[in-house]
Design a protein around this motif. Structure first.
Motif, PDB file in Angstrom:
ATOM      1  N   ILE A   1       3.913   9.085   4.367  1.00 36.95           N
ATOM      2  CA  ILE A   1       3.523  10.095   3.381  1.00 36.95           C
ATOM      3  C   ILE A   1       2.258   9.561   2.726  1.00 36.95           C
ATOM      4  O   ILE A   1       2.236   8.438   2.237  1.00 36.95           O
ATOM      5  CB  ILE A   1       4.618  10.304   2.316  1.00 36.95           C
ATOM      6  N   ASP A   2       1.200  10.350   2.753  1.00 40.01           N
ATOM      7  CA  ASP A   2      -0.098   9.915   2.254  1.00 40.01           C
ATOM      8  C   ASP A   2      -0.626  11.009   1.338  1.00 40.01           C
ATOM      9  O   ASP A   2      -0.820  12.144   1.776  1.00 40.01           O
ATOM     10  CB  ASP A   2      -1.039   9.685   3.434  1.00 40.01           C
ATOM     11  N   GLY A   3      -0.837  10.705   0.067  1.00 40.28           N
ATOM     12  CA  GLY A   3      -1.298  11.738  -0.852  1.00 40.28           C
ATOM     13  C   GLY A   3      -1.964  11.167  -2.083  1.00 40.28           C
ATOM     14  O   GLY A   3      -2.149   9.959  -2.217  1.00 40.28           O
ATOM     15  N   SER A   4      -2.326  12.070  -2.969  1.00 32.53           N
ATOM     16  CA  SER A   4      -2.955  11.649  -4.214  1.00 32.53           C
ATOM     17  C   SER A   4      -2.233  12.314  -5.378  1.00 32.53           C
ATOM     18  O   SER A   4      -1.544  13.317  -5.199  1.00 32.53           O
ATOM     19  CB  SER A   4      -4.440  12.018  -4.222  1.00 32.53           C
ATOM     20  N   LEU A   5      -2.396  11.737  -6.562  1.00 35.54           N
ATOM     21  CA  LEU A   5      -1.792  12.339  -7.747  1.00 35.54           C
ATOM     22  C   LEU A   5      -2.679  12.111  -8.954  1.00 35.54           C
ATOM     23  O   LEU A   5      -3.416  11.140  -9.039  1.00 35.54           O
ATOM     24  CB  LEU A   5      -0.380  11.799  -7.998  1.00 35.54           C
ATOM     25  N   LYS A   6      -2.621  13.076  -9.826  1.00 38.83           N
ATOM     26  CA  LYS A   6      -3.313  13.009 -11.115  1.00 38.83           C
ATOM     27  C   LYS A   6      -2.387  13.677 -12.113  1.00 38.83           C
ATOM     28  O   LYS A   6      -1.804  14.717 -11.835  1.00 38.83           O
ATOM     29  CB  LYS A   6      -4.655  13.733 -11.039  1.00 38.83           C
ATOM     30  N   THR A   7      -2.243  13.081 -13.270  1.00 43.33           N
ATOM     31  CA  THR A   7      -1.367  13.621 -14.295  1.00 43.33           C
ATOM     32  C   THR A   7      -1.902  14.951 -14.810  1.00 43.33           C
ATOM     33  O   THR A   7      -3.102  15.097 -15.021  1.00 43.33           O
ATOM     34  CB  THR A   7      -1.231  12.626 -15.462  1.00 43.33           C
ATOM     35  N   ASP A   8      -1.026  15.900 -15.002  1.00 46.80           N
ATOM     36  CA  ASP A   8      -1.387  17.214 -15.511  1.00 46.80           C
ATOM     37  C   ASP A   8      -1.751  17.091 -16.990  1.00 46.80           C
ATOM     38  O   ASP A   8      -0.922  16.691 -17.806  1.00 46.80           O
ATOM     39  CB  ASP A   8      -0.203  18.159 -15.330  1.00 46.80           C
ATOM     40  N   PRO A   9      -3.000  17.428 -17.367  1.00 51.50           N
ATOM     41  CA  PRO A   9      -3.412  17.278 -18.768  1.00 51.50           C
ATOM     42  C   PRO A   9      -2.654  18.187 -19.735  1.00 51.50           C
ATOM     43  O   PRO A   9      -2.630  17.938 -20.932  1.00 51.50           O
ATOM     44  CB  PRO A   9      -4.901  17.621 -18.745  1.00 51.50           C
ATOM     45  N   SER A  10      -1.978  19.226 -19.224  1.00 45.33           N
ATOM     46  CA  SER A  10      -1.236  20.123 -20.110  1.00 45.33           C
ATOM     47  C   SER A  10       0.185  19.619 -20.389  1.00 45.33           C
ATOM     48  O   SER A  10       0.914  20.229 -21.164  1.00 45.33           O
ATOM     49  CB  SER A  10      -1.180  21.532 -19.507  1.00 45.33           C
ATOM     50  N   LYS A  11       0.577  18.499 -19.773  1.00 44.22           N
ATOM     51  CA  LYS A  11       1.887  17.927 -20.030  1.00 44.22           C
ATOM     52  C   LYS A  11       2.003  17.479 -21.484  1.00 44.22           C
ATOM     53  O   LYS A  11       1.014  17.104 -22.104  1.00 44.22           O
ATOM     54  CB  LYS A  11       2.109  16.691 -19.152  1.00 44.22           C
ATOM     55  N   VAL A  12       3.216  17.475 -21.976  1.00 46.28           N
ATOM     56  CA  VAL A  12       3.488  16.939 -23.305  1.00 46.28           C
ATOM     57  C   VAL A  12       3.075  15.460 -23.297  1.00 46.28           C
ATOM     58  O   VAL A  12       3.330  14.745 -22.329  1.00 46.28           O
ATOM     59  CB  VAL A  12       4.992  17.073 -23.624  1.00 46.28           C
ATOM     60  N   ASP A  13       2.413  14.998 -24.377  1.00 50.12           N
ATOM     61  CA  ASP A  13       1.876  13.628 -24.423  1.00 50.12           C
ATOM     62  C   ASP A  13       2.862  12.548 -23.983  1.00 50.12           C
ATOM     63  O   ASP A  13       2.520  11.661 -23.229  1.00 50.12           O
ATOM     64  CB  ASP A  13       1.352  13.300 -25.815  1.00 50.12           C
ATOM     65  N   LYS A  14       4.108  12.635 -24.453  1.00 45.41           N
ATOM     66  CA  LYS A  14       5.074  11.585 -24.122  1.00 45.41           C
ATOM     67  C   LYS A  14       5.486  11.602 -22.653  1.00 45.41           C
ATOM     68  O   LYS A  14       6.105  10.666 -22.174  1.00 45.41           O
ATOM     69  CB  LYS A  14       6.304  11.683 -25.019  1.00 45.41           C
ATOM     70  N   GLU A  15       5.140  12.652 -21.911  1.00 42.71           N
ATOM     71  CA  GLU A  15       5.485  12.756 -20.496  1.00 42.71           C
ATOM     72  C   GLU A  15       4.314  12.448 -19.570  1.00 42.71           C
ATOM     73  O   GLU A  15       4.486  12.376 -18.365  1.00 42.71           O
ATOM     74  CB  GLU A  15       5.997  14.175 -20.184  1.00 42.71           C
ATOM     75  N   LYS A  16       3.126  12.274 -20.091  1.00 44.02           N
ATOM     76  CA  LYS A  16       1.931  12.146 -19.259  1.00 44.02           C
ATOM     77  C   LYS A  16       1.854  10.861 -18.453  1.00 44.02           C
ATOM     78  O   LYS A  16       1.196  10.822 -17.431  1.00 44.02           O
ATOM     79  CB  LYS A  16       0.668  12.274 -20.123  1.00 44.02           C
ATOM     80  N   ASN A  17       2.482   9.796 -18.895  1.00 45.92           N
ATOM     81  CA  ASN A  17       2.286   8.522 -18.207  1.00 45.92           C
ATOM     82  C   ASN A  17       3.299   8.248 -17.091  1.00 45.92           C
ATOM     83  O   ASN A  17       3.370   7.168 -16.557  1.00 45.92           O
ATOM     84  CB  ASN A  17       2.267   7.355 -19.196  1.00 45.92           C
ATOM     85  N   GLY A  18       4.065   9.254 -16.699  1.00 49.17           N
ATOM     86  CA  GLY A  18       5.025   9.094 -15.614  1.00 49.17           C
ATOM     87  C   GLY A  18       4.924  10.220 -14.603  1.00 49.17           C
ATOM     88  O   GLY A  18       4.382  11.287 -14.883  1.00 49.17           O
ATOM     89  N   PHE A  19       5.411   9.943 -13.406  1.00 47.52           N
ATOM     90  CA  PHE A  19       5.354  10.939 -12.340  1.00 47.52           C
ATOM     91  C   PHE A  19       6.517  10.688 -11.393  1.00 47.52           C
ATOM     92  O   PHE A  19       6.873   9.540 -11.126  1.00 47.52           O
ATOM     93  CB  PHE A  19       4.030  10.800 -11.566  1.00 47.52           C
ATOM     94  N   ILE A  20       7.106  11.772 -10.887  1.00 47.24           N
ATOM     95  CA  ILE A  20       8.149  11.645  -9.869  1.00 47.24           C
ATOM     96  C   ILE A  20       7.661  12.350  -8.615  1.00 47.24           C
ATOM     97  O   ILE A  20       7.387  13.548  -8.631  1.00 47.24           O
ATOM     98  CB  ILE A  20       9.490  12.232 -10.330  1.00 47.24           C
ATOM     99  N   LEU A  21       7.522  11.576  -7.556  1.00 46.66           N
ATOM    100  CA  LEU A  21       7.154  12.112  -6.249  1.00 46.66           C
ATOM    101  C   LEU A  21       8.437  12.496  -5.537  1.00 46.66           C
ATOM    102  O   LEU A  21       9.382  11.706  -5.497  1.00 46.66           O
ATOM    103  CB  LEU A  21       6.414  11.030  -5.444  1.00 46.66           C
ATOM    104  N   MET A  22       8.506  13.713  -5.019  1.00 48.33           N
ATOM    105  CA  MET A  22       9.680  14.160  -4.278  1.00 48.33           C
ATOM    106  C   MET A  22       9.195  14.747  -2.965  1.00 48.33           C
ATOM    107  O   MET A  22       8.366  15.651  -2.959  1.00 48.33           O
ATOM    108  CB  MET A  22      10.477  15.183  -5.085  1.00 48.33           C
ATOM    109  N   GLU A  23       9.682  14.210  -1.868  1.00 42.87           N
ATOM    110  CA  GLU A  23       9.231  14.633  -0.545  1.00 42.87           C
ATOM    111  C   GLU A  23      10.440  14.828   0.363  1.00 42.87           C
ATOM    112  O   GLU A  23      11.334  13.992   0.423  1.00 42.87           O
ATOM    113  CB  GLU A  23       8.311  13.560   0.047  1.00 42.87           C
ATOM    114  N   SER A  24      10.442  15.955   1.075  1.00 44.28           N
ATOM    115  CA  SER A  24      11.493  16.232   2.053  1.00 44.28           C
ATOM    116  C   SER A  24      11.115  15.579   3.379  1.00 44.28           C
ATOM    117  O   SER A  24       9.975  15.680   3.832  1.00 44.28           O
ATOM    118  CB  SER A  24      11.630  17.746   2.232  1.00 44.28           C
TER     119      SER A  24
END
Length: 140
Positions: A73-96
Motif C-alpha cells: 500500500i503506497d499513499g500520501s496523507l495530509k491532515t484535514d485543516p477543517s478538523k477539530v484542533d484536538k483531532e488534527k495530529n492523528g490519523f487512522i489509515l484503513m485499507e481493504s
C-alpha cells in the motif's frame, strides 16, 4: 515532536459514523489471522503528526521466510485543516485487502513506514499477521 506508529490492527470489517466532530470507526471481528481468499481490513493509527506537513505512507506485507513482498500500500496523507484542533495530529489509515497470498511459513510481517515530503524516513512500526492456506471455516 516526531510522528509515531501507534498501532496496527486487522479486522473483518468496520462501520464508520461521521458527524461535525469527526469520524468514529467501530471495528468488527478483530483478527490475528486471515484465511485464503478472505477480504479483511488493515488499520494503522499514526499520532503526533505535524498538521502543516504532507506525509508518504508505505505499508508492506512481507513473507517472513522469503523476505518477498506479498502486498503493498503506497499513499500520501495530509491532515484535514477543517478538523477539530484536538483531532488534527492523528490519523487512522484503513485499507481493504483481498486475495493476500499465503506466506511460506504462515507468518507475514506487516511493516508501516512514514516519510516526510523529502522521502526521509520519520518512523516505522511492524507486527506479524498469521495467514492460512485454508478457507475460512466460519464462512465469509
Amino acid at each position: 515532536m516526531k510522528p509515531k506508529i501507534q498501532s496496527i490492527y486487522f479486522a473483518k470489517d468496520a462501520i464508520a459514523d461521521a458527524n461535525e466532530h469527526g469520524v468514529r470507526m467501530l471495528l468488527r471481528e478483530l483478527r490475528y489471522k486471515v484465511y485464503r481468499d478472505e477480504t479483511f481490513l488493515l488499520m494503522v493509527s499514526i499520532i503526533d503528526l505535524d498538521v502543516t506537513q504532507e506525509y508518504h505512507v508505505l505499508v508492506n506485507l512481507i513473507d517472513e521466510s522469503t523476505d518477498k513482498d506479498m502486498y503493498t500500500i503506497d499513499g500520501s496523507l495530509k491532515t484535514d485543516p477543517s478538523k477539530v484542533d484536538k483531532e488534527k495530529n492523528g490519523f487512522i489509515l484503513m485499507e481493504s485487502i483481498s486475495n493476500l497470498p499465503p506466506a511460506t511459513n504462515s507468518h507475514c510481517v506487516v511493516r508501516v513506514q512514514l516519510f516526510d515530503s523529502n522521502e526521509t524516513l520519520l518512523t516505522e512500526g511492524q507486527t506479524i499477521l498469521l495467514t492460512s492456506r485454508e478457507v475460512n471455516p466460519y464462512g465469509e
